[in-house]
Design a protein around this motif. Structure first.
Motif, mmCIF file in Angstrom:
data_model
loop_
_atom_site.group_PDB
_atom_site.id
_atom_site.type_symbol
_atom_site.label_atom_id
_atom_site.label_comp_id
_atom_site.label_asym_id
_atom_site.label_seq_id
_atom_site.Cartn_x
_atom_site.Cartn_y
_atom_site.Cartn_z
ATOM 1 N N GLY A 236 -7.789 13.030 -19.100
ATOM 2 C CA GLY A 236 -6.378 12.870 -19.442
ATOM 3 C C GLY A 236 -5.526 12.597 -18.226
ATOM 4 O O GLY A 236 -4.670 11.701 -18.230
ATOM 5 N N THR A 237 -5.794 13.361 -17.144
ATOM 6 C CA THR A 237 -5.009 13.184 -15.910
ATOM 7 C C THR A 237 -5.207 11.770 -15.354
ATOM 8 O O THR A 237 -4.240 11.077 -14.991
ATOM 9 C CB THR A 237 -5.430 14.239 -14.857
ATOM 10 N N LEU A 238 -6.490 11.332 -15.301
ATOM 11 C CA LEU A 238 -6.773 9.996 -14.752
ATOM 12 C C LEU A 238 -6.158 8.899 -15.622
ATOM 13 O O LEU A 238 -5.628 7.909 -15.107
ATOM 14 C CB LEU A 238 -8.295 9.779 -14.636
ATOM 15 N N PRO B 261 -3.107 29.139 -10.592
ATOM 16 C CA PRO B 261 -3.343 27.699 -10.685
ATOM 17 C C PRO B 261 -3.081 26.930 -9.387
ATOM 18 O O PRO B 261 -2.091 27.193 -8.728
ATOM 19 C CB PRO B 261 -2.334 27.264 -11.767
ATOM 20 N N ILE B 262 -4.022 26.007 -9.065
ATOM 21 C CA ILE B 262 -3.881 25.142 -7.895
ATOM 22 C C ILE B 262 -3.872 23.695 -8.394
ATOM 23 O O ILE B 262 -4.808 23.264 -9.083
ATOM 24 C CB ILE B 262 -5.062 25.356 -6.910
ATOM 25 N N TYR B 263 -2.793 22.989 -8.102
ATOM 26 C CA TYR B 263 -2.719 21.555 -8.439
ATOM 27 C C TYR B 263 -2.220 20.830 -7.197
ATOM 28 O O TYR B 263 -1.026 20.892 -6.885
ATOM 29 C CB TYR B 263 -1.774 21.320 -9.631
ATOM 30 N N VAL B 264 -3.141 20.190 -6.459
ATOM 31 C CA VAL B 264 -2.744 19.532 -5.206
ATOM 32 C C VAL B 264 -3.275 18.097 -5.168
ATOM 33 O O VAL B 264 -4.315 17.773 -5.762
ATOM 34 C CB VAL B 264 -3.258 20.280 -3.943
ATOM 35 N N ILE B 265 -2.532 17.237 -4.455
ATOM 36 C CA ILE B 265 -3.058 15.916 -4.116
ATOM 37 C C ILE B 265 -3.010 15.777 -2.605
ATOM 38 O O ILE B 265 -2.157 16.384 -1.940
ATOM 39 C CB ILE B 265 -2.266 14.752 -4.767
ATOM 40 N N VAL B 266 -3.959 14.996 -2.080
ATOM 41 C CA VAL B 266 -4.042 14.786 -0.640
ATOM 42 C C VAL B 266 -4.132 13.292 -0.358
ATOM 43 O O VAL B 266 -5.203 12.696 -0.475
ATOM 44 C CB VAL B 266 -5.285 15.492 -0.042
ATOM 45 N N PRO B 267 -3.016 12.662 -0.040
ATOM 46 C CA PRO B 267 -3.065 11.263 0.419
ATOM 47 C C PRO B 267 -3.290 11.278 1.924
ATOM 48 O O PRO B 267 -2.761 12.144 2.614
ATOM 49 C CB PRO B 267 -1.668 10.728 0.088
ATOM 50 N N THR C 168 0.838 -1.211 0.000
ATOM 51 C CA THR C 168 0.000 0.000 0.000
ATOM 52 C C THR C 168 0.871 1.259 0.000
ATOM 53 O O THR C 168 0.586 2.229 -0.698
ATOM 54 C CB THR C 168 -0.918 0.018 1.242
ATOM 55 N N LEU C 169 1.955 1.211 0.805
ATOM 56 C CA LEU C 169 2.839 2.378 0.878
ATOM 57 C C LEU C 169 3.650 2.519 -0.414
ATOM 58 O O LEU C 169 3.885 3.637 -0.879
ATOM 59 C CB LEU C 169 3.763 2.254 2.100
ATOM 60 N N THR C 170 4.039 1.381 -0.994
ATOM 61 C CA THR C 170 4.755 1.433 -2.276
ATOM 62 C C THR C 170 3.885 2.143 -3.319
ATOM 63 O O THR C 170 4.352 3.028 -4.035
ATOM 64 C CB THR C 170 5.062 0.004 -2.783
ATOM 65 N N VAL C 171 2.610 1.760 -3.390
ATOM 66 C CA VAL C 171 1.698 2.352 -4.376
ATOM 67 C C VAL C 171 1.465 3.838 -4.069
ATOM 68 O O VAL C 171 1.452 4.674 -4.967
ATOM 69 C CB VAL C 171 0.378 1.558 -4.448
ATOM 70 N N GLU C 172 1.325 4.177 -2.762
ATOM 71 C CA GLU C 172 1.140 5.596 -2.398
ATOM 72 C C GLU C 172 2.336 6.421 -2.884
ATOM 73 O O GLU C 172 2.171 7.505 -3.456
ATOM 74 C CB GLU C 172 0.978 5.764 -0.888
ATOM 75 N N ARG C 173 3.543 5.880 -2.659
ATOM 76 C CA ARG C 173 4.741 6.638 -3.073
ATOM 77 C C ARG C 173 4.840 6.737 -4.591
ATOM 78 O O ARG C 173 5.245 7.776 -5.119
ATOM 79 C CB ARG C 173 5.998 5.967 -2.509
ATOM 80 N N GLU C 174 4.468 5.654 -5.290
ATOM 81 C CA GLU C 174 4.492 5.708 -6.757
ATOM 82 C C GLU C 174 3.525 6.771 -7.269
ATOM 83 O O GLU C 174 3.853 7.538 -8.187
ATOM 84 C CB GLU C 174 4.144 4.340 -7.345
ATOM 85 N N LEU C 175 2.321 6.828 -6.648
ATOM 86 C CA LEU C 175 1.327 7.816 -7.079
ATOM 87 C C LEU C 175 1.797 9.239 -6.809
ATOM 88 O O LEU C 175 1.620 10.133 -7.638
ATOM 89 C CB LEU C 175 -0.007 7.542 -6.375
ATOM 90 N N ARG C 176 2.415 9.458 -5.637
ATOM 91 C CA ARG C 176 2.964 10.790 -5.343
ATOM 92 C C ARG C 176 3.981 11.186 -6.414
ATOM 93 O O ARG C 176 3.983 12.322 -6.885
ATOM 94 C CB ARG C 176 3.687 10.789 -3.983
ATOM 95 N N GLU C 177 4.825 10.207 -6.773
ATOM 96 C CA GLU C 177 5.886 10.462 -7.759
ATOM 97 C C GLU C 177 5.285 10.788 -9.134
ATOM 98 O O GLU C 177 5.672 11.753 -9.791
ATOM 99 C CB GLU C 177 6.757 9.194 -7.835
ATOM 100 N N ILE C 178 4.315 9.969 -9.546
ATOM 101 C CA ILE C 178 3.661 10.157 -10.852
ATOM 102 C C ILE C 178 2.993 11.524 -10.918
ATOM 103 O O ILE C 178 3.179 12.293 -11.869
ATOM 104 C CB ILE C 178 2.616 9.033 -11.089
ATOM 105 N N LEU C 179 2.202 11.846 -9.874
ATOM 106 C CA LEU C 179 1.444 13.095 -9.899
ATOM 107 C C LEU C 179 2.343 14.313 -9.703
ATOM 108 O O LEU C 179 2.053 15.395 -10.220
ATOM 109 C CB LEU C 179 0.322 13.041 -8.860
ATOM 110 N N HIS C 180 3.452 14.125 -8.996
ATOM 111 C CA HIS C 180 4.451 15.200 -8.892
ATOM 112 C C HIS C 180 4.946 15.554 -10.296
ATOM 113 O O HIS C 180 5.115 16.731 -10.632
ATOM 114 C CB HIS C 180 5.609 14.743 -8.008
ATOM 115 N N GLY C 181 5.110 14.509 -11.109
ATOM 116 C CA GLY C 181 5.534 14.720 -12.490
ATOM 117 C C GLY C 181 4.508 15.513 -13.310
ATOM 118 O O GLY C 181 4.864 16.168 -14.288
ATOM 119 N N PHE C 182 3.225 15.464 -12.910
ATOM 120 C CA PHE C 182 2.193 16.231 -13.612
ATOM 121 C C PHE C 182 2.047 17.638 -13.022
ATOM 122 O O PHE C 182 1.186 18.401 -13.446
ATOM 123 C CB PHE C 182 0.812 15.547 -13.486
#
Ligand code: 2NM
Length: 363
Positions: A251-253, A209-215, A119-133
């Protein structure tokens, strides 16, 4: 003990006997033997000590020669005991040097290394991916109140999500102790989603512009089943900018899911209803097992549900201090455990909570 005074000849032969006796026994003596020998020969009533006392009764002319012999024997006995003691010590040392030898150049024993929970591996991958966006991470409290968790998100007072049966309320102080727990009057609850943090982010950042994610962790009064648990990790995203459309959302999804699962996955959006978005959708990923043809894993459907999304409702933008005439926004949310289950084709999210190493070692 002799009653008659000893003659010089008697003394000489007695001294020689002591010398011979010590020479004979000392070589194989243990440390304990040596101590016994020392007491028997050199002690206060030892053989040599007793013989030396006899010197006084000898004729003055005989004394020097016998005295010299007595001293010689005593020195030889002392030397023999000392030499054997030293030999025993060095033997000990040699024994220890061989038996306690450590090869400092030998390679180390392998250390068992674990890995992050999937679960933590996937959370970190998602943070990394979305950071790239271009999305940055925001965090907020897990204990919220009615305004942030419901009201600001345009969830009306009579909405079923606010029901005692869906939301975990914090008890009114004293009511639990009194045996009649009731929801806190100030609306204190455990957050049911991380959306309140996005309202806080809009207020904090003020200008798009606001681009945020909240895990983060969220709580719901759900029974656990293959796709639900009373607490789980959620990841929500929010974009607010000029001219954003459902096309930007899709597109983002799509890129987020393809980056995580692989480029062969397709994304589908189905109309839905949330009070904080308009229009609203649920979104699905094509099945990782059958590729969309239909199999047991996806229930024959070819699609697996991931989460919800939509264009942020004007009222919600206004609650965050954003002018809906000028800006539009899109938002989405999903459970990270469910995302991990889809990535690794795990049929039941409860495996992620059991901490059974036979399961965890398969990652
Ligand atoms: C979802 C589905 C649809 C959402 C909306 C917002 C906010 F704060 F901007 F209004 N945050 N998250 C949202 C929208 C979350 O999760 C299933």
């Amino acid at each position: 003990m002799a009653t008659e005074p000893m003659t010089a000849a008697d003394l000489r032969s007695a001294l020689e006997r002591v010398r011979a006796e010590v020479r004979q026994g000392v070589d194989r003596a243990t440390a304990a033997d040596l101590e016994a020998l020392r007491i028997r020969v050199l002690g206060r009533s030892g053989e040599l000590t007793v013989l030396l006392r006899q010197l006084g009764s000898l004729d003055a002319s005989e004394r020097p020669a016998i005295g010299a012999l007595a001293n010689e024997v005593r020195r030889e006995v002392e030397d023999a005991i000392a030499a054997r003691t030293a030999a025993l010590h060095s033997g000990d040392l040699e024994h220890r040097l061989t038996s306690e030898r450590i090869d400092l150049t030998a390679p180390g024993l392998p250390v068992r290394v674990g890995h992050l929970h999937p679960t933590l591996t996937v959370e970190r991958e998602l943070r990394e991916i979305l950071h790239g966006f271009g999305f940055e991470v925001f965090e907020g409290p897990e204990i919220e109140d009615d305004w942030w968790n419901f009201e600001a998100l345009n969830i009306p007072p009579d909405h079923p999500a606010r029901d005692l049966w869906d939301t975990l309320y914090v008890a009114e102080p004293g009511s639990w102790e009194a045996g009649a727990p009731r929801p806190a009057e100030d609306g204190t609850i455990l957050r049911t989603h991380t959306s309140p943090v996005q309202i806080r982010a809009m207020e904090r950042l003020q200008q798009p512009p606001i681009y945020v994610i909240v895990p983060g962790r969220v709580y719901r009064r759900d029974a656990s089943d293959p796709s639900h648990n009373p607490t789980f990790m959620q990841l929500e995203g929010l974009a607010v900018d000029e001219g954003l459309t459902v096309g930007d959302l899709k597109g983002t999804l799509t890129y987020m899911c393809q980056s995580l699962f692989g480029p062969e996955r397709r994304i589908r959006m189905r109309p839905h209803n949330f009070s904080y978005t308009e229009p609203s959708f649920e979104f699905d990923s094509s099945c990782g097992i059958c590729g969309g043809a239909g199999c047991r894993f996806c229930g024959g459907d070819g699609w697996l549900e991931i989460g919800g999304c939509g264009m942020v409702h004007p009222t919600v933008l206004r609650n965050g201090g954003i002018d809906p005439e000028r800006y539009s926004g899109y938002a989405w949310g999903f459970g990270i455990e469910r995302m991990a289950a889809l990535k690794y084709n795990v049929p039941d999210i409860r495996y992620f909570y059991e901490n059974d190493v036979r399961f965890l070692e398969t990652f």
